[in-house]
Design a protein around this motif. Structure first.
Motif, PDB file in Angstrom:
ATOM      1  N   TYR A  32      -7.828  -0.596   3.875  1.00 20.10           N
ATOM      2  CA  TYR A  32      -6.877  -0.887   2.804  1.00 20.10           C
ATOM      3  C   TYR A  32      -7.446  -0.476   1.448  1.00 20.10           C
ATOM      4  O   TYR A  32      -6.725   0.032   0.578  1.00 20.10           O
ATOM      5  N   GLU A  33      -8.748  -0.697   1.255  1.00 17.22           N
ATOM      6  CA  GLU A  33      -9.377  -0.281   0.006  1.00 17.22           C
ATOM      7  C   GLU A  33      -9.311   1.238  -0.145  1.00 17.22           C
ATOM      8  O   GLU A  33      -9.019   1.758  -1.229  1.00 17.22           O
TER       9      GLU A  33
ATOM     10  N   PHE B 273      -5.471   2.120  -0.853  1.00 14.27           N
ATOM     11  CA  PHE B 273      -4.831   1.655  -2.091  1.00 14.27           C
ATOM     12  C   PHE B 273      -5.759   1.695  -3.307  1.00 14.27           C
ATOM     13  O   PHE B 273      -5.298   1.970  -4.425  1.00 14.27           O
ATOM     14  N   SER B 274      -7.039   1.401  -3.118  1.00 11.39           N
ATOM     15  CA  SER B 274      -7.948   1.303  -4.259  1.00 11.39           C
ATOM     16  C   SER B 274      -8.582   2.638  -4.631  1.00 11.39           C
ATOM     17  O   SER B 274      -8.765   2.922  -5.823  1.00 11.39           O
TER      18      SER B 274
ATOM     19  N   GLU C 149      -1.888 -14.518   5.316  1.00 13.74           N
ATOM     20  CA  GLU C 149      -1.128 -13.293   5.038  1.00 13.74           C
ATOM     21  C   GLU C 149      -1.326 -12.788   3.608  1.00 13.74           C
ATOM     22  O   GLU C 149      -1.028 -11.625   3.304  1.00 13.74           O
ATOM     23  N   PHE C 150      -1.838 -13.643   2.712  1.00 17.73           N
ATOM     24  CA  PHE C 150      -2.040 -13.223   1.322  1.00 17.73           C
ATOM     25  C   PHE C 150      -3.478 -12.816   1.024  1.00 17.73           C
ATOM     26  O   PHE C 150      -3.735 -12.193  -0.007  1.00 17.73           O
TER      27      PHE C 150
ATOM     28  N   ARG D 226      -5.878 -10.674   2.291  1.00 17.01           N
ATOM     29  CA  ARG D 226      -6.275  -9.260   2.165  1.00 17.01           C
ATOM     30  C   ARG D 226      -5.632  -8.582   0.960  1.00 17.01           C
ATOM     31  O   ARG D 226      -6.321  -7.859   0.225  1.00 17.01           O
ATOM     32  N   PRO D 227      -4.314  -8.790   0.710  1.00 15.05           N
ATOM     33  CA  PRO D 227      -3.755  -8.212  -0.528  1.00 15.05           C
ATOM     34  C   PRO D 227      -4.437  -8.719  -1.789  1.00 15.05           C
ATOM     35  O   PRO D 227      -4.628  -7.947  -2.745  1.00 15.05           O
ATOM     36  N   ILE D 228      -4.840 -10.005  -1.808  1.00 13.35           N
ATOM     37  CA  ILE D 228      -5.535 -10.543  -2.976  1.00 13.35           C
ATOM     38  C   ILE D 228      -6.888  -9.859  -3.161  1.00 13.35           C
ATOM     39  O   ILE D 228      -7.290  -9.510  -4.275  1.00 13.35           O
TER      40      ILE D 228
ATOM     41  N   ILE E 211      -7.804  -6.812  -2.183  1.00  4.12           N
ATOM     42  CA  ILE E 211      -7.633  -5.431  -2.632  1.00  4.12           C
ATOM     43  C   ILE E 211      -7.160  -5.372  -4.075  1.00  4.12           C
ATOM     44  O   ILE E 211      -7.663  -4.581  -4.881  1.00  4.12           O
ATOM     45  N   LEU E 212      -6.205  -6.229  -4.430  1.00  2.09           N
ATOM     46  CA  LEU E 212      -5.690  -6.230  -5.804  1.00  2.09           C
ATOM     47  C   LEU E 212      -6.779  -6.632  -6.790  1.00  2.09           C
ATOM     48  O   LEU E 212      -6.913  -6.013  -7.865  1.00  2.09           O
TER      49      LEU E 212
END
Length: 315
Positions: free
Chosen positions: A96-97, A100-101, A173-174, A176-178, A180-181
């Motif tokens: 994911y990084e 998206f990152s 569910e939150f 991994r998005p946290i 990466i963000l």
């Protein structure tokens, strides 16, 4: 007497050319010396400790006197069900990084490069660079506070619009998005420095010639700018791929809790728990060796692919 007409060997020629080059750039090599010494002391010398991955390490007996157990710790890892879950979490978060990152610093650098107002450009650079200088303890605390179910700004906005509060930090569910963000917010600005440096190396005459030929901004971007920094992008991409089994310990440790272990526990945090808290040093050494071997294979494969398709590689 017949003259010797034999040519010097390649090795002899290389040796003769090395010393004049060394003397010519002696001050540059002296500047590199502290870095080489640090790397040798902290990266190469500790490698002898890898032997404890094949031993049952005991403090009182030391590394050499601890009993040899062979592949025992590796057999335990590959038969331990949670190990595959932890590897999966590590790979997914790194993937994911990468997705998206990794592109964000490139985009930021391209946008900043287009700014003509230097005051505004430097102000934006300072703002986006600043989070890098905060420790993950501080920055992670800010993220946790923002997402707090009672006082957090995000949940207050939700309440203002008539929505229910969400306990972001304890919901799987939150998580991994946290992660990466928060990584994007903290490190992307700093990453733009490398790409801005690469952009500064592009010959301005190429843009002038393209302007004369009537090229648009998008045509200049894809024909001059991106090809000009492609070597840097590929180099950083190869290094990033090599760390697919290694994600920053500090960030995960600050943000996660037992409620999200199933999606947030990565190899670095697992090593911390069993290595320092449970004192199973041989097992953690086995995990570290496994990470290193896989990382080397990934770097070698990525470099091979880059050399084959783009001819831009580390070696």
């Amino acid at each position: 007497m017949k003259a010797d007409t034999s040519k010097p060997t390649a090795g002899a020629g290389a040796r003769r050319s090395f010393w004049p080059l060394l003397l010519k750039h002696k001050y540059l090599y002296l500047m590199l010396l502290p870095g080489f010494i640090w790397y040798f002391i902290y990266k190469y010398l500790p490698m002898y400790g890898l032997i404890i991955a094949f031993k049952e390490f005991n403090f009182s007996k030391g590394i050499w006197s601890s009993p040899w157990v062979g592949w025992k710790h590796f057999e335990f890892l590959f038969t331990y069900p949670d190990f595959y879950r932890i590897v999966k979490n590590t790979v997914l978060i790194n993937a994911y990084e990468l997705l998206f990152s990794f592109p964000v610093p490139i985009i930021l650098a391209l946008l900043l490069n287009e700014l003509k107002n230097m005051l505004f450009k430097r102000t934006v650079q300072t703002v986006i660079y600043f989070p890098h200088f905060l420790s993950w303890v501080v920055f992670g605390g800010i993220i946790i506070q923002l997402l707090s179910p009672n006082e957090g700004l995000v949940n207050q906005i939700r309440v203002f619009f008539g929505l229910e509060t969400i306990q972001f930090m304890v919901k799987s569910e939150f998580f991994r998005p946290i992660v990466i963000l928060s990584l994007i917010l903290k490190e992307s600005g700093w990453g733009t420095i490398i790409y801005l440096a690469a952009l500064s190396g592009i010959d301005p005459e190429q843009y002038e010639a393209a302007t004369i030929d009537g090229a648009s901004r998008w045509q200049k971007l894809f024909s001059i700018t991106l090809p000009g920094i492609m070597n840097t992008i590929i180099l950083l991409l190869i290094l990033k791929i090599g760390k697919m089994l290694d994600f920053g310990f500090e960030q995960i440790y600050v943000l996660y809790n037992p409620s999200v272990y199933n999606v947030g526990d990565v190899l670095s945090t697992y090593i911390y728990r069993i290595g320092l808290q449970d004192a199973r040093f041989s097992l953690t050494a086995a995990i570290g060796l496994f990470q290193s071997v896989i990382g080397f294979i990934l770097v070698w494969s990525a470099n091979k692919a880059a050399k084959k398709f783009n001819d831009n590689a580390l070696w």
